[in-house]
Enzyme design. Structure first.
Site, PDB file in Angstrom:
ATOM      1  N   HIS A  18      -8.676  25.052  17.870  1.00  0.00           N
ATOM      2  CA  HIS A  18      -7.618  24.453  18.699  1.00  0.00           C
ATOM      3  C   HIS A  18      -7.216  23.074  18.157  1.00  0.00           C
ATOM      4  CE1 HIS A  18      -9.541  26.906  22.172  1.00  0.00           C
ATOM      5  NE2 HIS A  18      -8.387  27.490  21.895  1.00  0.00           N
ATOM      6  N   LYS A  42      -9.760  34.497  33.883  1.00  0.00           N
ATOM      7  CA  LYS A  42     -11.177  34.359  33.528  1.00  0.00           C
ATOM      8  C   LYS A  42     -11.910  33.367  34.436  1.00  0.00           C
ATOM      9  CE  LYS A  42      -9.157  34.734  29.025  1.00  0.00           C
ATOM     10  NZ  LYS A  42      -8.646  33.957  27.907  1.00  0.00           N
ATOM     11  N   ARG A  92      -5.220  34.283  15.090  1.00  0.00           N
ATOM     12  CA  ARG A  92      -6.383  34.467  14.227  1.00  0.00           C
ATOM     13  C   ARG A  92      -6.243  35.804  13.498  1.00  0.00           C
ATOM     14  NH1 ARG A  92     -10.489  33.232  18.904  1.00  0.00           N
ATOM     15  NH2 ARG A  92      -8.875  34.560  19.734  1.00  0.00           N
ATOM     16  N   SER A 130     -13.501  30.584  21.934  1.00  0.00           N
ATOM     17  CA  SER A 130     -14.231  29.915  23.020  1.00  0.00           C
ATOM     18  C   SER A 130     -15.251  30.871  23.624  1.00  0.00           C
ATOM     19  CB  SER A 130     -13.260  29.437  24.105  1.00  0.00           C
ATOM     20  OG  SER A 130     -12.371  28.491  23.577  1.00  0.00           O
TER      21      SER A 130
HETATM   22  O1  PNS Z   1      -6.298  30.576  25.802  1.00  0.00           O
HETATM   23  P1  PNS Z   1      -5.742  31.828  26.435  1.00  0.00           P
HETATM   24  O2  PNS Z   1      -6.630  32.269  27.559  1.00  0.00           O
HETATM   25  O3  PNS Z   1      -5.498  32.903  25.431  1.00  0.00           O
HETATM   26  O4  PNS Z   1      -4.321  31.402  27.052  1.00  0.00           O
HETATM   27  C1  PNS Z   1      -3.544  32.317  27.787  1.00  0.00           C
HETATM   28  C2  PNS Z   1      -2.406  31.593  28.532  1.00  0.00           C
HETATM   29  C3  PNS Z   1      -2.966  30.496  29.401  1.00  0.00           C
HETATM   30  C4  PNS Z   1      -1.431  31.024  27.531  1.00  0.00           C
HETATM   31  C5  PNS Z   1      -1.675  32.649  29.414  1.00  0.00           C
HETATM   32  O5  PNS Z   1      -2.604  33.320  30.213  1.00  0.00           O
HETATM   33  C6  PNS Z   1      -0.591  32.021  30.298  1.00  0.00           C
HETATM   34  O6  PNS Z   1       0.477  31.716  29.818  1.00  0.00           O
HETATM   35  N1  PNS Z   1      -0.906  31.836  31.613  1.00  0.00           N
HETATM   36  C7  PNS Z   1       0.005  31.265  32.559  1.00  0.00           C
HETATM   37  C8  PNS Z   1       0.507  32.336  33.551  1.00  0.00           C
HETATM   38  C9  PNS Z   1       1.623  33.152  32.935  1.00  0.00           C
HETATM   39  O7  PNS Z   1       2.694  32.665  32.634  1.00  0.00           O
HETATM   40  N2  PNS Z   1       1.344  34.456  32.730  1.00  0.00           N
HETATM   41  C10 PNS Z   1       2.276  35.384  32.135  1.00  0.00           C
HETATM   42  C11 PNS Z   1       2.119  35.396  30.631  1.00  0.00           C
HETATM   43  S1  PNS Z   1       3.206  36.568  29.896  1.00  0.00           S
END
Ligand code: PNS
Length: 159
Positions: A18, A42, A92, A130
Site C-alpha cells: 500500500h 470483513k 497484484r 493484509s
Molecule cells: O482493501 P479492499 O478491502 O480490497 O477495499 C475494498 C473497497 C473498500 C475499495 C470496497 O469494498 C469499497 O469500495 N467499499 C465501499 C462500499 C462500496 O462502494 N461498495 C460497492 C463497490 S462496487
C-alpha cells in the site's frame, strides 16, 4: 486544475505494498486521499483510529499532498464529496483482476463519470496481502519487511 485521486481500501493494516502504491500514486496525481472504508464486510482486526494512525505514521514523509480519511457508504458518493472522479487501486496477480474489474464496472454503472486507475504492485509486494500478514503474525511468524516497522510493532502487540 488539481488532479485528485481517492485511494480506498480496508487497510487492515497498511502494508508496504500500500505504501509503495501511495508513493507512486503521488507521482501521477497532485493530491491523494487515502481513505479507509468503514462498512467493509470483513471483521477488522484494527479499529479505524488504529488504521489511520498506522497509515499516517507510514506515510508521514509525504507531506500535505496526502490526506487521510475514512468513509461510510458507497465509494461513488464519497468521490463526489471529494470533488473527484478518480479512484486509485493496486493490482497484484490475476487473482485481483476479477474482483477489481467487477468493482470498477459496478462503480461505473452507478456513476458513468468515475474512472479507476490501476497501478501494478511492485514485484517485492506481489505476495503481500493484509489477510496473509495477519494470519502469519497471529501464529507468531515474522512479517518484518512486509509492513512498515510501526505496523509490525502494532501487530506484535495485538497478538
Ligand atoms: O482493501 P479492499 O478491502 O480490497 O477495499 C475494498 C473497497 C473498500 C475499495 C470496497 O469494498 C469499497 O469500495 N467499499 C465501499 C462500499 C462500496 O462502494 N461498495 C460497492 C463497490 S462496487
Amino acid at each position: 486544475m488539481e488532479r485528485i485521486a481517492v485511494y480506498p481500501g480496508s487497510f487492515d493494516p497498511i502494508t508496504n505494498g500500500h505504501v509503495d502504491l501511495a508513493r507512486r500514486g503521488l507521482e501521477i496525481f497532485d493530491k491523494l486521499i487515502i481513505a479507509v472504508a468503514l462498512n467493509s464486510e470483513k471483521t477488522p482486526l484494527f479499529t479505524v483510529e488504529e488504521k489511520l494512525d498506522m497509515m499516517k505514521q507510514s506515510l508521514k514523509d509525504l507531506g500535505d499532498r496526502i490526506i487521510f480519511d475514512s468513509f461510510e457508504g458507497l465509494l461513488v458518493d464519497y468521490l463526489k464529496k471529494c470533488n473527484t472522479n478518480i479512484v486509485l487501486r493496486g493490482l497484484r496477480a490475476v487473482l485481483d483482476f476479477d474482483y477489481e474489474f467487477q468493482m470498477s464496472l459496478m462503480n461505473r454503472k452507478m456513476d458513468r463519470g468515475m474512472e479507476t486507475v490501476f497501478l501494478m504492485t511492485g514485484y517485492q509486494w506481489f505476495y503481500t496481502s493484509s489477510r496473509l500478514i495477519k494470519e502469519v503474525a497471529s501464529f507468531g511468524g515474522s512479517v518484518e519487511g512486509l509492513v512498515p516497522d510501526y505496523v509490525n510493532k502494532k501487530l506484535i502487540k495485538k497478538f
